[in-house]
Design a protein around this motif. Structure first.
Motif, PDB file in Angstrom:
ATOM      1  N   GLU A  63       0.880  -1.157   0.000  1.00  0.00           N
ATOM      2  CA  GLU A  63       0.000   0.000   0.000  1.00  0.00           C
ATOM      3  C   GLU A  63       0.924   1.214   0.000  1.00  0.00           C
ATOM      4  OE1 GLU A  63      -3.528  -0.175  -0.028  1.00  0.00           O
ATOM      5  OE2 GLU A  63      -2.956  -2.236  -0.495  1.00  0.00           O
ATOM      6  N   ILE A  64       0.675   2.151  -0.916  1.00  0.00           N
ATOM      7  CA  ILE A  64       1.569   3.290  -1.080  1.00  0.00           C
ATOM      8  C   ILE A  64       0.804   4.586  -0.889  1.00  0.00           C
ATOM      9  CG2 ILE A  64       3.079   4.523  -2.688  1.00  0.00           C
ATOM     10  CD1 ILE A  64       3.533   1.785  -4.090  1.00  0.00           C
ATOM     11  N   ASN A  78      -2.557  -0.622  -3.638  1.00  0.00           N
ATOM     12  CA  ASN A  78      -3.225   0.651  -3.884  1.00  0.00           C
ATOM     13  C   ASN A  78      -2.248   1.803  -3.698  1.00  0.00           C
ATOM     14  OD1 ASN A  78      -5.714  -0.714  -4.248  1.00  0.00           O
ATOM     15  ND2 ASN A  78      -5.904  -0.867  -2.033  1.00  0.00           N
ATOM     16  N   ILE A  79      -2.418   2.828  -4.543  1.00  0.00           N
ATOM     17  CA  ILE A  79      -1.569   4.018  -4.461  1.00  0.00           C
ATOM     18  C   ILE A  79      -2.448   5.241  -4.239  1.00  0.00           C
ATOM     19  CG2 ILE A  79       0.094   5.506  -5.621  1.00  0.00           C
ATOM     20  CD1 ILE A  79       0.817   3.187  -7.442  1.00  0.00           C
ATOM     21  N   ARG A  80      -2.081   6.039  -3.235  1.00  0.00           N
ATOM     22  CA  ARG A  80      -2.671   7.370  -3.041  1.00  0.00           C
ATOM     23  C   ARG A  80      -1.530   8.357  -3.174  1.00  0.00           C
ATOM     24  NH1 ARG A  80      -5.900   5.239   1.715  1.00  0.00           N
ATOM     25  NH2 ARG A  80      -7.940   4.898   0.782  1.00  0.00           N
ATOM     26  N   MET A  93       0.753  -2.218 -13.267  1.00  0.00           N
ATOM     27  CA  MET A  93       0.067  -1.751 -12.067  1.00  0.00           C
ATOM     28  C   MET A  93      -1.187  -2.574 -11.849  1.00  0.00           C
ATOM     29  SD  MET A  93      -0.286   0.344  -9.568  1.00  0.00           S
ATOM     30  CE  MET A  93      -1.665   0.361  -8.454  1.00  0.00           C
ATOM     31  N   THR A  94      -1.290  -3.200 -10.665  1.00  0.00           N
ATOM     32  CA  THR A  94      -2.476  -3.951 -10.290  1.00  0.00           C
ATOM     33  C   THR A  94      -2.966  -3.395  -8.964  1.00  0.00           C
ATOM     34  OG1 THR A  94      -1.576  -5.922 -11.360  1.00  0.00           O
ATOM     35  CG2 THR A  94      -3.417  -6.249  -9.848  1.00  0.00           C
ATOM     36  N   GLY A  95      -4.062  -2.669  -8.995  1.00  0.00           N
ATOM     37  CA  GLY A  95      -4.603  -2.052  -7.793  1.00  0.00           C
ATOM     38  C   GLY A  95      -5.220  -0.708  -8.117  1.00  0.00           C
ATOM     39  N   SER A  96      -5.784  -0.097  -7.119  1.00  0.00           N
ATOM     40  CA  SER A  96      -6.462   1.183  -7.298  1.00  0.00           C
ATOM     41  C   SER A  96      -5.482   2.336  -7.146  1.00  0.00           C
ATOM     42  CB  SER A  96      -7.571   1.330  -6.263  1.00  0.00           C
ATOM     43  OG  SER A  96      -8.539   0.330  -6.455  1.00  0.00           O
ATOM     44  N   VAL A  97      -5.760   3.419  -7.880  1.00  0.00           N
ATOM     45  CA  VAL A  97      -4.975   4.634  -7.751  1.00  0.00           C
ATOM     46  C   VAL A  97      -5.905   5.798  -7.429  1.00  0.00           C
ATOM     47  CG1 VAL A  97      -3.109   3.866  -9.272  1.00  0.00           C
ATOM     48  CG2 VAL A  97      -5.012   5.119 -10.241  1.00  0.00           C
ATOM     49  N   ILE A 104      -0.413   7.991 -17.876  1.00  0.00           N
ATOM     50  CA  ILE A 104      -0.212   6.594 -18.249  1.00  0.00           C
ATOM     51  C   ILE A 104       0.334   6.570 -19.667  1.00  0.00           C
ATOM     52  CG2 ILE A 104      -1.278   4.345 -18.622  1.00  0.00           C
ATOM     53  CD1 ILE A 104      -3.433   5.107 -16.614  1.00  0.00           C
ATOM     54  N   GLU A 105       1.566   6.101 -19.795  1.00  0.00           N
ATOM     55  CA  GLU A 105       2.174   6.033 -21.117  1.00  0.00           C
ATOM     56  C   GLU A 105       1.699   4.794 -21.872  1.00  0.00           C
ATOM     57  OE1 GLU A 105       6.424   6.265 -20.810  1.00  0.00           O
ATOM     58  OE2 GLU A 105       6.356   8.313 -20.027  1.00  0.00           O
ATOM     59  N   GLU A 106       1.824   4.838 -23.185  1.00  0.00           N
ATOM     60  CA  GLU A 106       1.496   3.697 -24.018  1.00  0.00           C
ATOM     61  C   GLU A 106       2.386   2.521 -23.628  1.00  0.00           C
ATOM     62  OE1 GLU A 106       1.288   2.483 -28.738  1.00  0.00           O
ATOM     63  OE2 GLU A 106       1.716   4.551 -28.170  1.00  0.00           O
ATOM     64  N   GLY A 107       1.783   1.339 -23.506  1.00  0.00           N
ATOM     65  CA  GLY A 107       2.524   0.136 -23.141  1.00  0.00           C
ATOM     66  C   GLY A 107       2.325  -0.276 -21.696  1.00  0.00           C
ATOM     67  N   VAL A 108       1.716   0.564 -20.880  1.00  0.00           N
ATOM     68  CA  VAL A 108       1.464   0.246 -19.475  1.00  0.00           C
ATOM     69  C   VAL A 108       0.377  -0.817 -19.378  1.00  0.00           C
ATOM     70  CG1 VAL A 108       0.491   1.169 -17.314  1.00  0.00           C
ATOM     71  CG2 VAL A 108       2.170   2.502 -18.603  1.00  0.00           C
ATOM     72  N   SER A 109       0.542  -1.735 -18.424  1.00  0.00           N
ATOM     73  CA  SER A 109      -0.504  -2.691 -18.087  1.00  0.00           C
ATOM     74  C   SER A 109      -1.124  -2.224 -16.776  1.00  0.00           C
ATOM     75  CB  SER A 109       0.087  -4.092 -17.928  1.00  0.00           C
ATOM     76  OG  SER A 109      -0.909  -4.985 -17.472  1.00  0.00           O
ATOM     77  N   PHE A 110      -2.398  -1.853 -16.803  1.00  0.00           N
ATOM     78  CA  PHE A 110      -3.076  -1.323 -15.616  1.00  0.00           C
ATOM     79  C   PHE A 110      -4.372  -2.081 -15.383  1.00  0.00           C
ATOM     80  CE2 PHE A 110      -6.085   1.944 -13.851  1.00  0.00           C
ATOM     81  CZ  PHE A 110      -5.576   1.930 -12.564  1.00  0.00           C
ATOM     82  N   ASN A 111      -4.455  -2.777 -14.253  1.00  0.00           N
ATOM     83  CA  ASN A 111      -5.676  -3.455 -13.830  1.00  0.00           C
ATOM     84  C   ASN A 111      -6.066  -2.904 -12.479  1.00  0.00           C
ATOM     85  OD1 ASN A 111      -6.285  -5.343 -15.885  1.00  0.00           O
ATOM     86  ND2 ASN A 111      -4.550  -6.587 -15.219  1.00  0.00           N
ATOM     87  N   GLY A 112      -7.160  -2.174 -12.437  1.00  0.00           N
ATOM     88  CA  GLY A 112      -7.587  -1.592 -11.179  1.00  0.00           C
ATOM     89  C   GLY A 112      -8.548  -0.458 -11.413  1.00  0.00           C
ATOM     90  N   LYS A 113      -8.778   0.300 -10.366  1.00  0.00           N
ATOM     91  CA  LYS A 113      -9.676   1.441 -10.417  1.00  0.00           C
ATOM     92  C   LYS A 113      -8.876   2.725 -10.285  1.00  0.00           C
ATOM     93  CE  LYS A 113     -13.542  -0.999  -8.367  1.00  0.00           C
ATOM     94  NZ  LYS A 113     -14.497  -1.042  -7.263  1.00  0.00           N
ATOM     95  N   CYS A 114      -9.418   3.762 -10.864  1.00  0.00           N
ATOM     96  CA  CYS A 114      -8.776   5.066 -10.789  1.00  0.00           C
ATOM     97  C   CYS A 114      -9.772   6.079 -10.250  1.00  0.00           C
ATOM     98  CB  CYS A 114      -8.296   5.491 -12.180  1.00  0.00           C
ATOM     99  SG  CYS A 114      -7.662   7.170 -12.210  1.00  0.00           S
ATOM    100  N   GLN A 115      -9.344   6.835  -9.257  1.00  0.00           N
ATOM    101  CA  GLN A 115     -10.146   7.939  -8.744  1.00  0.00           C
ATOM    102  C   GLN A 115      -9.270   9.174  -8.772  1.00  0.00           C
ATOM    103  OE1 GLN A 115     -12.060   7.314  -5.018  1.00  0.00           O
ATOM    104  NE2 GLN A 115     -12.731   9.412  -4.850  1.00  0.00           N
TER     105      GLN A 115
END
Length: 139
Positions: A63-64, A78-80, A93-97, A104-115
Motif C-alpha cells: 500500500e503506497i 493501492n496508491i494514493r 500496475m495492479t490495484g487502485s490509484v 499513463i504512457e502507451e505500453g502500461v498494463s493497468f488493472n484496477g480502479k482510478c479515482q
C-alpha cells in the motif's frame, strides 16, 4: 530506467535519500521524506509526502501513500498520491490509484480502479454511508 522527459522534470535532480537496489528485498513499513528509488522487491507499506521512484526491475507488493509516484516496474497494491502518479511505458500496475494527476504512457498494463480528485471529498462521501451501515447492523 527513467525516460529522458522524466529526467528533465526533475526525477533525477531530486536528491535521492535512499536506494533499494536490484536483488535486494525488504518487508515492512517504509516512511521517509524526500526521494527514494526502489529497484528491488518491497512488501508492506510505503508512506511519504515525498517522491517514490520505482525502477523497471522493481517488484512492489504494498500500500503506497506518497506525494509523487513514478513507476517503470511492477506494483501490486493501492496508491494514493497527493500530487501525481506517472506510469512509464513498461509499468505493470495492479490495484487502485487515487491522485489528482495521472499520466499513463502507451505500453502500461493497468488493472484496477482510478479515482482522480481530492481524497478528502471522496472520504467525506463514504464515511456517512459506512456509519449508517454499522448502526443498522447493531454494531
Amino acid at each position: 530506467m527513467l525516460r529522458r522527459d522524466e529526467k528533465e522534470k526533475g526525477a533525477q535532480s531530486d536528491e535521492i535519500i535512499a536506494f533499494l537496489g536490484k536483488g535486494t528485498e525488504f518487508k515492512g513499513i517504509i516512511t521517509y521524506s524526500g526521494t527514494v528509488r526502489i529497484d528491488g522487491k518491497v512488501e508492506g507499506e510505503i508512506v511519504t509526502q515525498g517522491k517514490l521512484v520505482v525502477g523497471e526491475t522493481a517488484v512492489i507488493n504494498a500500500e503506497i501513500s506518497a506525494g509523487t509516484v513514478i513507476c517503470g516496474g511492477k506494483i501490486s497494491g493501492n496508491i494514493r498520491a497527493s500530487e501525481r502518479i506517472h506510469l512509464l511505458s513498461k509499468a505493470v500496475m495492479t490495484g487502485s490509484v487515487n491522485t489528482p494527476n495521472l499520466i499513463i504512457e502507451e505500453g502500461v498494463s493497468f488493472n484496477g480502479k482510478c479515482q482522480m480528485g481530492q481524497e478528502e471529498a471522496s472520504q467525506a462521501e463514504i464515511r456517512p454511508l459506512q456509519a449508517v451501515g454499522h448502526d443498522s447492523n447493531g454494531s
